[in-house]
Design a protein around this motif. Structure first.
Motif, PDB file in Angstrom:
ATOM      1  N   ARG A   1     -55.713 -15.158  65.340  1.00 13.63           N
ATOM      2  CA  ARG A   1     -55.664 -16.646  65.256  1.00 13.63           C
ATOM      3  C   ARG A   1     -54.408 -16.662  64.272  1.00 13.63           C
ATOM      4  NH1 ARG A   1     -57.706 -16.124  68.997  1.00 13.63           N
ATOM      5  NH2 ARG A   1     -56.173 -16.800  69.517  1.00 13.63           N
TER       6      ARG A   1
ATOM      7  N   ASN B   1     -60.148 -11.983  64.604  1.00 11.42           N
ATOM      8  CA  ASN B   1     -60.379 -13.118  65.532  1.00 11.42           C
ATOM      9  C   ASN B   1     -59.179 -13.383  63.960  1.00 11.42           C
ATOM     10  OD1 ASN B   1     -62.097 -14.476  67.092  1.00 11.42           O
ATOM     11  ND2 ASN B   1     -63.475 -14.108  66.388  1.00 11.42           N
TER      12      ASN B   1
ATOM     13  N   ARG C   1     -59.584 -20.543  69.635  1.00 11.77           N
ATOM     14  CA  ARG C   1     -59.031 -21.269  68.984  1.00 11.77           C
ATOM     15  C   ARG C   1     -59.506 -21.760  67.923  1.00 11.77           C
ATOM     16  NH1 ARG C   1     -58.810 -26.171  68.736  1.00 11.77           N
ATOM     17  NH2 ARG C   1     -58.372 -27.810  70.104  1.00 11.77           N
TER      18      ARG C   1
END
Length: 164
Positions: free
Chosen positions: A94, A90, A23
């Motif tokens: 994300r 990532n 996160r």
């Protein structure tokens, strides 16, 4: 853009290159970059727009520099992702799915057809095969051999060239 935006982009790149991130919020970015959230919001409405800028400024800039063909673009993109696996995974995971897909379709459409010298703006749907191949690769955590991915994308690119 200015030094603040460059700093934010480099901060995301460094953080996303270290390890898998589950996160990442504007608050996280503000803390790591040592910048107030209000300063970040001055340039970006949400974290996805930060990611979009990172994609355009880091990945697209590098792979398109002095690129001569859509085949070369495909190879450069796959090699960049392979060489920057943690960062790219990532960024992929994300970014919101809808924004990611819409943006990639737009960018790929512009880049792939740019080398053809014809107007293919009505053929945006042709990019679907690229999207499916890339999503499969990313959803498999980039474990598939990069040369196989390149070969699939180049084959699809060849079909597009012959159809268009």
């Amino acid at each position: 853009m200015n030094l603040t935006v460059n700093h934010l982009i480099q901060t995301v790149f460094k953080e996303f290159s270290k390890h898998r991130v589950e996160r990442f919020t504007m608050k996280d970015l503000a803390q790591i970059a040592d910048i107030s959230r209000s300063s970040i919001y001055r340039y970006f409405d949400c974290i996805d727009y930060v990611y979009k800028e990172v994609f355009e400024r880091l990945i697209l800039k590098e792979i398109t520099q002095d690129c001569q063909s859509s085949d070369e673009l495909i190879e450069r993109f796959v090699n960049y992702v392979h060489d920057n696996e943690t960062f790219c995974l990532n960024l992929y995971y994300r970014t919101a799915l809808m924004l990611r897909t819409e943006h990639i379709i737009k960018v790929l459409n512009e880049l792939i057809f740019k080398y053809d010298q014809k107007d293919h703006s009505d053929k945006w749907y042709m990019i679907g095969g690229f999207i499916c191949t890339l999503e499969d690769w990313f959803n498999g955590n980039l474990k598939r051999d990069k040369q196989l991915v390149i070969n699939d994308l180049l084959s699809y690119n060849s079909v597009i060239k012959s159809v268009c």
